[in-house]
Design an enzyme around this catalytic site. Sequence first.
Site, PDB file in Angstrom:
ATOM      1  N   GLY A   1     -13.857  35.899 166.286  1.00 13.83           N
ATOM      2  CA  GLY A   1     -13.652  34.458 166.102  1.00 13.83           C
ATOM      3  C   GLY A   1     -13.502  34.075 164.645  1.00 13.83           C
ATOM      4  O   GLY A   1     -14.220  33.207 164.129  1.00 13.83           O
TER       5      GLY A   1
ATOM      6  N   PRO B   1     -27.961  28.410 164.477  1.00 13.56           N
ATOM      7  CA  PRO B   1     -27.724  27.196 163.687  1.00 13.56           C
ATOM      8  C   PRO B   1     -27.840  25.919 164.524  1.00 13.56           C
ATOM      9  O   PRO B   1     -27.612  25.910 165.733  1.00 13.56           O
ATOM     10  CB  PRO B   1     -26.265  27.354 163.206  1.00 13.56           C
ATOM     11  CG  PRO B   1     -25.860  28.752 163.580  1.00 13.56           C
ATOM     12  CD  PRO B   1     -26.712  29.136 164.737  1.00 13.56           C
TER      13      PRO B   1
ATOM     14  N   ASN C   1     -19.537  36.287 166.878  1.00 16.47           N
ATOM     15  CA  ASN C   1     -19.471  34.871 166.518  1.00 16.47           C
ATOM     16  C   ASN C   1     -18.608  34.054 167.488  1.00 16.47           C
ATOM     17  O   ASN C   1     -18.877  32.869 167.696  1.00 16.47           O
ATOM     18  CB  ASN C   1     -18.896  34.777 165.091  1.00 16.47           C
ATOM     19  CG  ASN C   1     -18.454  33.379 164.736  1.00 16.47           C
ATOM     20  OD1 ASN C   1     -19.281  32.490 164.517  1.00 16.47           O
ATOM     21  ND2 ASN C   1     -17.140  33.145 164.711  1.00 16.47           N
TER      22      ASN C   1
ATOM     23  N   ARG D   1      -5.762  33.001 167.987  1.00 19.07           N
ATOM     24  CA  ARG D   1      -4.616  32.364 167.318  1.00 19.07           C
ATOM     25  C   ARG D   1      -4.011  33.278 166.257  1.00 19.07           C
ATOM     26  O   ARG D   1      -4.535  33.405 165.160  1.00 19.07           O
ATOM     27  CB  ARG D   1      -5.054  31.017 166.738  1.00 19.07           C
ATOM     28  CG  ARG D   1      -5.239  29.966 167.839  1.00 19.07           C
ATOM     29  CD  ARG D   1      -5.918  28.729 167.331  1.00 19.07           C
ATOM     30  NE  ARG D   1      -7.322  28.921 167.052  1.00 19.07           N
ATOM     31  CZ  ARG D   1      -8.137  27.989 166.567  1.00 19.07           C
ATOM     32  NH1 ARG D   1      -7.660  26.785 166.311  1.00 19.07           N
ATOM     33  NH2 ARG D   1      -9.409  28.242 166.338  1.00 19.07           N
TER      34      ARG D   1
ATOM     35  N   PHE E   1     -15.863  23.204 166.046  1.00 23.91           N
ATOM     36  CA  PHE E   1     -16.720  23.248 167.236  1.00 23.91           C
ATOM     37  C   PHE E   1     -16.625  21.967 168.080  1.00 23.91           C
ATOM     38  O   PHE E   1     -16.418  22.017 169.291  1.00 23.91           O
ATOM     39  CB  PHE E   1     -18.160  23.495 166.772  1.00 23.91           C
ATOM     40  CG  PHE E   1     -19.183  23.533 167.864  1.00 23.91           C
ATOM     41  CD1 PHE E   1     -19.405  24.690 168.589  1.00 23.91           C
ATOM     42  CD2 PHE E   1     -19.945  22.405 168.160  1.00 23.91           C
ATOM     43  CE1 PHE E   1     -20.358  24.733 169.604  1.00 23.91           C
ATOM     44  CE2 PHE E   1     -20.905  22.434 169.166  1.00 23.91           C
ATOM     45  CZ  PHE E   1     -21.107  23.600 169.885  1.00 23.91           C
TER      46      PHE E   1
ATOM     47  N   LYS F   1     -26.566  30.223 175.124  1.00 24.45           N
ATOM     48  CA  LYS F   1     -27.195  30.611 173.862  1.00 24.45           C
ATOM     49  C   LYS F   1     -28.627  31.108 174.092  1.00 24.45           C
ATOM     50  O   LYS F   1     -29.160  31.875 173.280  1.00 24.45           O
ATOM     51  CB  LYS F   1     -27.143  29.454 172.863  1.00 24.45           C
ATOM     52  CG  LYS F   1     -25.701  29.094 172.448  1.00 24.45           C
ATOM     53  CD  LYS F   1     -24.956  30.262 171.812  1.00 24.45           C
ATOM     54  CE  LYS F   1     -23.611  29.861 171.249  1.00 24.45           C
ATOM     55  NZ  LYS F   1     -22.897  30.983 170.597  1.00 24.45           N
TER      56      LYS F   1
ATOM     57  N   SER G   1     -27.757  29.684 168.856  1.00 24.36           N
ATOM     58  CA  SER G   1     -27.746  28.248 168.522  1.00 24.36           C
ATOM     59  C   SER G   1     -29.138  27.679 168.760  1.00 24.36           C
ATOM     60  O   SER G   1     -29.886  28.190 169.604  1.00 24.36           O
ATOM     61  CB  SER G   1     -26.747  27.518 169.429  1.00 24.36           C
ATOM     62  OG  SER G   1     -26.918  26.111 169.316  1.00 24.36           O
TER      63      SER G   1
ATOM     64  N   TYR H   1     -23.918  25.239 178.023  1.00 28.75           N
ATOM     65  CA  TYR H   1     -23.759  25.738 176.651  1.00 28.75           C
ATOM     66  C   TYR H   1     -25.108  26.268 176.134  1.00 28.75           C
ATOM     67  O   TYR H   1     -25.213  27.401 175.658  1.00 28.75           O
ATOM     68  CB  TYR H   1     -23.225  24.652 175.717  1.00 28.75           C
ATOM     69  CG  TYR H   1     -23.164  25.155 174.285  1.00 28.75           C
ATOM     70  CD1 TYR H   1     -22.254  26.147 173.923  1.00 28.75           C
ATOM     71  CD2 TYR H   1     -24.040  24.682 173.311  1.00 28.75           C
ATOM     72  CE1 TYR H   1     -22.227  26.654 172.619  1.00 28.75           C
ATOM     73  CE2 TYR H   1     -24.013  25.179 172.014  1.00 28.75           C
ATOM     74  CZ  TYR H   1     -23.103  26.168 171.676  1.00 28.75           C
ATOM     75  OH  TYR H   1     -23.075  26.676 170.396  1.00 28.75           O
TER      76      TYR H   1
ATOM     77  N   GLY I   1     -13.961  28.052 161.213  1.00 32.42           N
ATOM     78  CA  GLY I   1     -15.415  27.872 161.180  1.00 32.42           C
ATOM     79  C   GLY I   1     -16.207  29.025 160.580  1.00 32.42           C
ATOM     80  O   GLY I   1     -15.849  29.587 159.546  1.00 32.42           O
TER      81      GLY I   1
HETATM   82  P1  NDP Z   1     -15.042  27.000 165.669  1.00 32.02           P
HETATM   83  O1  NDP Z   1     -14.475  26.340 166.871  1.00 32.02           O
HETATM   84  O2  NDP Z   1     -14.641  26.501 164.325  1.00 32.02           O
HETATM   85  O3  NDP Z   1     -14.756  28.571 165.733  1.00 32.02           O
HETATM   86  C1  NDP Z   1     -14.863  29.297 166.935  1.00 32.02           C
HETATM   87  C2  NDP Z   1     -14.140  30.630 166.788  1.00 32.02           C
HETATM   88  O4  NDP Z   1     -14.307  31.358 168.017  1.00 32.02           O
HETATM   89  C3  NDP Z   1     -12.650  30.455 166.549  1.00 32.02           C
HETATM   90  O5  NDP Z   1     -12.217  31.383 165.579  1.00 32.02           O
HETATM   91  C4  NDP Z   1     -12.038  30.810 167.901  1.00 32.02           C
HETATM   92  O6  NDP Z   1     -10.776  31.415 167.726  1.00 32.02           O
HETATM   93  C5  NDP Z   1     -13.051  31.835 168.423  1.00 32.02           C
HETATM   94  N1  NDP Z   1     -12.981  31.994 169.871  1.00 32.02           N
HETATM   95  C6  NDP Z   1     -13.242  31.070 170.824  1.00 32.02           C
HETATM   96  N2  NDP Z   1     -13.005  31.584 172.043  1.00 32.02           N
HETATM   97  C7  NDP Z   1     -12.583  32.865 171.840  1.00 32.02           C
HETATM   98  C8  NDP Z   1     -12.181  33.912 172.705  1.00 32.02           C
HETATM   99  N3  NDP Z   1     -12.162  33.751 174.029  1.00 32.02           N
HETATM  100  N4  NDP Z   1     -11.813  35.098 172.173  1.00 32.02           N
HETATM  101  C9  NDP Z   1     -11.827  35.266 170.831  1.00 32.02           C
HETATM  102  N5  NDP Z   1     -12.197  34.322 169.956  1.00 32.02           N
HETATM  103  C10 NDP Z   1     -12.566  33.132 170.467  1.00 32.02           C
HETATM  104  O7  NDP Z   1     -16.626  26.900 165.853  1.00 32.02           O
HETATM  105  P2  NDP Z   1     -17.848  27.488 164.983  1.00 32.02           P
HETATM  106  O8  NDP Z   1     -17.383  28.280 163.850  1.00 32.02           O
HETATM  107  O9  NDP Z   1     -18.777  26.356 164.747  1.00 32.02           O
HETATM  108  O10 NDP Z   1     -18.522  28.407 166.090  1.00 32.02           O
HETATM  109  C11 NDP Z   1     -18.775  29.784 165.909  1.00 32.02           C
HETATM  110  C12 NDP Z   1     -19.990  30.167 166.759  1.00 32.02           C
HETATM  111  O11 NDP Z   1     -21.107  29.428 166.287  1.00 32.02           O
HETATM  112  C13 NDP Z   1     -19.870  29.857 168.232  1.00 32.02           C
HETATM  113  O12 NDP Z   1     -20.452  30.906 168.965  1.00 32.02           O
HETATM  114  C14 NDP Z   1     -20.692  28.567 168.405  1.00 32.02           C
HETATM  115  O13 NDP Z   1     -21.212  28.441 169.703  1.00 32.02           O
HETATM  116  C15 NDP Z   1     -21.770  28.820 167.389  1.00 32.02           C
HETATM  117  N6  NDP Z   1     -22.490  27.654 166.891  1.00 32.02           N
HETATM  118  C16 NDP Z   1     -21.829  26.583 166.342  1.00 32.02           C
HETATM  119  C17 NDP Z   1     -22.553  25.497 165.861  1.00 32.02           C
HETATM  120  C18 NDP Z   1     -21.898  24.272 165.318  1.00 32.02           C
HETATM  121  O14 NDP Z   1     -22.546  23.204 165.301  1.00 32.02           O
HETATM  122  N7  NDP Z   1     -20.678  24.352 164.838  1.00 32.02           N
HETATM  123  C19 NDP Z   1     -24.027  25.516 165.854  1.00 32.02           C
HETATM  124  C20 NDP Z   1     -24.601  26.671 166.470  1.00 32.02           C
HETATM  125  C21 NDP Z   1     -23.863  27.699 166.933  1.00 32.02           C
HETATM  126  P3  NDP Z   1      -9.488  31.210 168.662  1.00 32.02           P
HETATM  127  O15 NDP Z   1      -9.540  29.818 169.181  1.00 32.02           O
HETATM  128  O16 NDP Z   1      -8.345  31.485 167.737  1.00 32.02           O
HETATM  129  O17 NDP Z   1      -9.646  32.259 169.707  1.00 32.02           O
HETATM  130  C1  8X3 Z   2     -24.148  23.972 168.344  1.00 35.44           C
HETATM  131  C2  8X3 Z   2     -25.262  23.042 168.026  1.00 35.44           C
HETATM  132  O1  8X3 Z   2     -26.554  21.026 168.811  1.00 35.44           O
HETATM  133  O2  8X3 Z   2     -24.145  20.958 169.100  1.00 35.44           O
HETATM  134  O3  8X3 Z   2     -24.632  25.116 168.950  1.00 35.44           O
HETATM  135  O4  8X3 Z   2     -25.497  22.370 170.520  1.00 35.44           O
HETATM  136  S1  8X3 Z   2     -25.361  21.806 169.178  1.00 35.44           S
END
Ligand code: NDP
Ligand code: 8X3
Length: 254
Positions: A9, A181, A85, A35, A188, A155, A138, A151, A13
């Site tokens: 991923g 986090p 991730n 992507r 996200f 986690k 998370s 969701y 992010g």
């Molecule tokens: P983003 O949406 O910015 O990034 C998510 C990444 O995951 C993208 O690169 C996306 O790439 C990839 N992804 C999603 N689905 C797939 C798939 N099926 N196969 C391969 N890649 C995939 O979000 P974040 O960076 O915030 O999230 C990263 C991680 O952190 C996640 O696991 C999220 O649950 C977790 N998280 C996020 C928080 C937040 O508040 N932002 C807090 C806590 C945890 P593409 O679409 O190109 O496949």
């Molecule tokens: C992402 C944080 O609070 O939106 O895991 O679920 S929250």
Amino acid sequence: MPRIAFITGTTSGFGAACARLFAANGWHLILCGRRRERLDALRAELAATVPVHAFPLDVRDEAAVNSAIANLPAEFAEIDLLVNNAGLALGLEPAHRCDMEDWQRMVDTNIKGLMYCTRAILPGMVTRNRGHIVNIGSVAGTYPYPGGNVYGATKAFVKQFSLNLRADLLGTRVRVTNIEPGLSESEFSLVRFKGDDAKAARTYEGTQPLRPEDIADIVYWAATRPAHVNLNSVEVMPVCQAFAPFTISRENRE
Ligand code: NDP
Ligand code: 8X3
């Protein structure tokens, strides 16, 4: 000896920020996401600094995950660090109004995708008696909130799976860390609200959320502790976030 990180991923992010930080510190990188254009752009950006192997991958596709790992170029085959991730939240509706397909996609990505990547990469780490798996969990895996339903449950899986991996790996030098986090600004919320920019922006309005670079910093720190140190979990929130109080309904008394 250069170290090799496989980060899932990385098209936005946390994953993209991790890729940049590890590249800046000389790690060789295996990057994936769905992507292709974004992956190509990131590869072009980082390949000037370190060797990068980047390819489109949907972590929900078990056969594709296994094939990608089995066919890594020799110079990338000995993975030192897996950052699980890739993940997403979809929707914030109460359980009785949720879309079953959203629930299935979260389970398929956050649970099954993480399982597939781990299962494909872990045997090599155990054979080499070296390696580290960093899972991105998370705060939603620990603390319930309205609309967090599946969701948060995915986690919670990441949390317990990380601990159980530690139990299985005792006696090896393979490390496991779950980073949990809270509110962080990335794509996200845009994904959670299915492209609704205004709704996504409202999530962060008036707050100072964590940035992807903050999370990358923690992943990097966890990965670079001395080899005898295992961080089991790191829970991190922005200062502007805390826990909900218990709530009490005054409706529907008998
Ligand atoms: P983003 O949406 O910015 O990034 C998510 C990444 O995951 C993208 O690169 C996306 O790439 C990839 N992804 C999603 N689905 C797939 C798939 N099926 N196969 C391969 N890649 C995939 O979000 P974040 O960076 O915030 O999230 C990263 C991680 O952190 C996640 O696991 C999220 O649950 C977790 N998280 C996020 C928080 C937040 O508040 N932002 C807090 C806590 C945890 P593409 O679409 O190109 O496949
Ligand atoms: C992402 C944080 O609070 O939106 O895991 O679920 S929250």
